[in-house]
Design a protein around this motif. Structure first.
Motif, PDB file in Angstrom:
ATOM      1  N   UNK A 190       0.798  -1.266   0.020  1.00 54.36           N
ATOM      2  CA  UNK A 190       0.052  -0.012  -0.079  1.00 54.36           C
ATOM      3  C   UNK A 190       0.931   1.208  -0.101  1.00 54.36           C
ATOM      4  N   UNK A 191       0.262   2.385  -0.716  1.00 56.21           N
ATOM      5  CA  UNK A 191       0.747   3.650  -0.369  1.00 56.21           C
ATOM      6  C   UNK A 191      -0.238   4.570   0.202  1.00 56.21           C
ATOM      7  N   UNK A 192      -0.680   4.604   1.289  1.00 56.92           N
ATOM      8  CA  UNK A 192      -1.827   5.226   1.759  1.00 56.92           C
ATOM      9  C   UNK A 192      -1.964   6.802   1.351  1.00 56.92           C
ATOM     10  N   UNK A 193      -2.980   7.325   1.247  1.00 61.03           N
ATOM     11  CA  UNK A 193      -2.971   8.845   0.804  1.00 61.03           C
ATOM     12  C   UNK A 193      -2.203   9.770   1.835  1.00 61.03           C
ATOM     13  N   UNK A 194      -1.464  10.793   1.193  1.00 67.73           N
ATOM     14  CA  UNK A 194      -0.492  11.633   1.781  1.00 67.73           C
ATOM     15  C   UNK A 194      -1.005  12.636   2.779  1.00 67.73           C
ATOM     16  N   UNK A 195      -0.295  13.367   3.562  1.00 68.74           N
ATOM     17  CA  UNK A 195      -0.514  13.914   4.366  1.00 68.74           C
ATOM     18  C   UNK A 195      -0.506  15.413   3.842  1.00 68.74           C
ATOM     19  N   UNK A 196      -0.193  15.545   2.530  1.00 69.93           N
ATOM     20  CA  UNK A 196       0.066  16.891   2.017  1.00 69.93           C
ATOM     21  C   UNK A 196      -1.212  17.712   1.623  1.00 69.93           C
TER      22      UNK A 196
END
Length: 359
Positions: A190-196
Motif C-alpha cells: 500500500x501507499x496510503x493517501x498523503x498528508x500533503x
C-alpha cells in the motif's frame, strides 16, 4: 585421558556440524522500499508525468533516469550482501509503471535475483503506483488483485465533502497471493493517501480498513493463510490507522486471532526512523504480520527477531544512503532537493522483516 578428550571434542564438532547441516532453518527476507519518484523519461498522456520529462521541471533526462535505477539497485544489492540473500519478496512504491520495474530488475547489480513483477496501473493523480518484486525460486504466484480505494465505510466520518470525494483518486492496494516455500501467503502493498494539503487521519484509516477487511476475507477463504501487510502508510505504526483500523499490536503476547503484530511500534518508541521531517524521525514504511505468521507451530514459517536488540523489524541504513551535509544532513540521501536533482537514493529508508522455517 588426552585421547578421550580429543575424541569428545571431535564427536561434539561432528554432532554440531550435522545439526547445522540438517537442522539449519531456512530464512526469507520480506521488505518494502519507497523508491521516491521512479519515473521513466517518456510522456504518458493519461498520467501527470510532465515534471519527469527531459524538458519538464525536473529536466528528467535519460542520464538521470539511469543513475536513479543504478542507485535503487545498489541499495537492494547492499541489503542482499548484508543478509546473505536477496529479498524473497520486496514491495515498492512511487513507481510510474511496469516499465520502470522491468528496467530496475534488469540492472546488473540485481539481475541475478531474477525478480518477477506484480503491478497494476492505478488512478493516482500523480501517476504513481505500488508494485511487488518476487523471486520465483522462493515464491510461486497464484493470483493477484488491485484493490481500489473507496469511501464505503460504516465507521469513519470523512472531512472531505461529497463532491471532493467524488473526484478523489489515489493509489490502489496490491494483493499478491501465492506460496512462499510451499506455504500459503497473501502480501499486501500500500501507499496510503498523503498528508500533503492537510489531509487527515480519515483517509489513511479508510485505506487501512480496506486492507484489513480484504485480508479477513482472504483468511476466511483460505484458512491458515499467512498475511504480510507493508507499505508507505503516511502514518506511524502508532497512529490510529495502524493501531485501530489495522489492529496492529506492539508486543507478540498482545496479538489475538484477528490482530496483527506491528514490529515497528517498538522501534519507533526506541527512536528509530525510516524518514525524517522537521527534526523528527518517523516510520511510515510499516510492515505487519497476522497472528498465523507470528505464532506458527514448530516447523512452520514464522517471523523472527533480527539483531542483538531483539527487534522483529529492520530499518536498513548505510552511510552512503544518508546525506552528509546541507539541509538534509543526517537524513536519507534523497533524489531531489527543492526540485534539483542531487543524485541520491530515496527520501525513505527501506524496511524489512525476516521469516524463518525449520528445514
Amino acid at each position: 585421558m588426552k585421547k578421550f578428550t580429543l575424541f569428545l571434542v571431535v564427536l561434539l564438532v561432528s554432532v554440531s556440524a550435522a545439526i547445522a547441516r540438517d537442522g539449519r532453518p531456512k530464512t526469507f527476507v520480506v521488505g518494502f522500499y519507497n523508491l521516491e519518484n521512479l519515473f521513466d523519461i517518456y510522456d504518458d498522456p493519461v498520467k501527470n508525468d510532465e515534471e519527469f520529462l527531459p524538458d519538464g521541471a525536473n529536466k528528467w533526462t535519460e542520464e538521470k533516469y539511469l543513475k536513479k535505477l543504478h542507485n535503487m539497485a545498489t541499495v537492494i544489492r547492499s541489503m542482499a550482501e548484508t543478509n546473505g540473500r536477496f529479498h524473497s519478496v520486496l514491495g515498492v512504491s512511487e513507481i510510474e509503471n511496469r516499465l520502470v520495474l522491468e528496467d530496475l530488475v534488469s540492472q546488473p547489480e540485481i539481475a541475478d535475483a531474477n525478480y518477477q513483477i506484480v503491478h497494476y496501473d492505478s488512478p493516482d493523480v500523480r501517476g504513481v503506483d505500488v508494485g511487488l518484486l518476487y523471486r520465483p525460486d522462493h515464491f510461486t504466484l497464484i493470483d493477484s488483485e488491485s484493490v481500489p480505494f473507496d469511501f464505503n465505510s460504516e465507521t469513519i466520518g470523512f472531512a472531505m465533502s461529497a463532491e471532493d470525494r467524488e473526484g478523489f483518486k489515489t493509489r490502489d492496494i496490491l494483493m499478491a497471493h501465492g506460496l512462499l516455500d510451499g506455504e500459503e501467503f497473501a502480501f499486501y502493498v500500500a501507499h496510503l493517501p498523503s498528508r500533503i494539503g492537510g489531509k487527515g487521519w480519515d483517509l489513511r484509516s479508510r485505506g487501512a480498513e480496506i486492507i484489513y477487511g480484504h485480508a479477513r476475507k482472504m483468511a476466511e477463504k483460505h484458512p491458515g493463510i499467512k498475511i504480510v501487510v507493508m507499505g508507505d502508510m503516511n502514518d506511524n505504526p502508532t497512529d490510529v490507522s495502524m493501531t485501530e483500523y489495522m489492529h496492529g499490536k506492539e508486543k507478540p503476547e498482545q496479538v489475538g486471532k484477528d490482530d496483527y503484530f506491528s514490529p515497528f511500534i517498538s522501534m519507533l518508541k526506541a527512536g528509530y526512523g525510516s524518514l525524517g521531517y522537521q527534526g523528527t524521525w518517523n516510520i511510515y514504511d510499516v510492515i505487519l504480520v497476522n497472528e498465523t505468521l507470528l505464532n506458527a507451530p514448530d516447523g512452520g514459517m514464522k517471523i523472527r527477531p533480527v539483531g542483538k536488540k531483539g527487534f522483529y523489524g529492520v530499518i536498513y541504513k548505510k552511510p552512503f544512503m544518508i546525506s552528509q551535509r546541507g539541509q538534509y544532513k543526517g537524513y536519507p540521501f534523497r533524489t531531489f532537493s527543492y526540485g534539483a536533482f542531487i543524485g541520491g537514493y530515496s527520501d525513505h529508508l527501506p524496511t524489512y522483516i525476516v521469516l524463518e522455517k525449520a528445514d
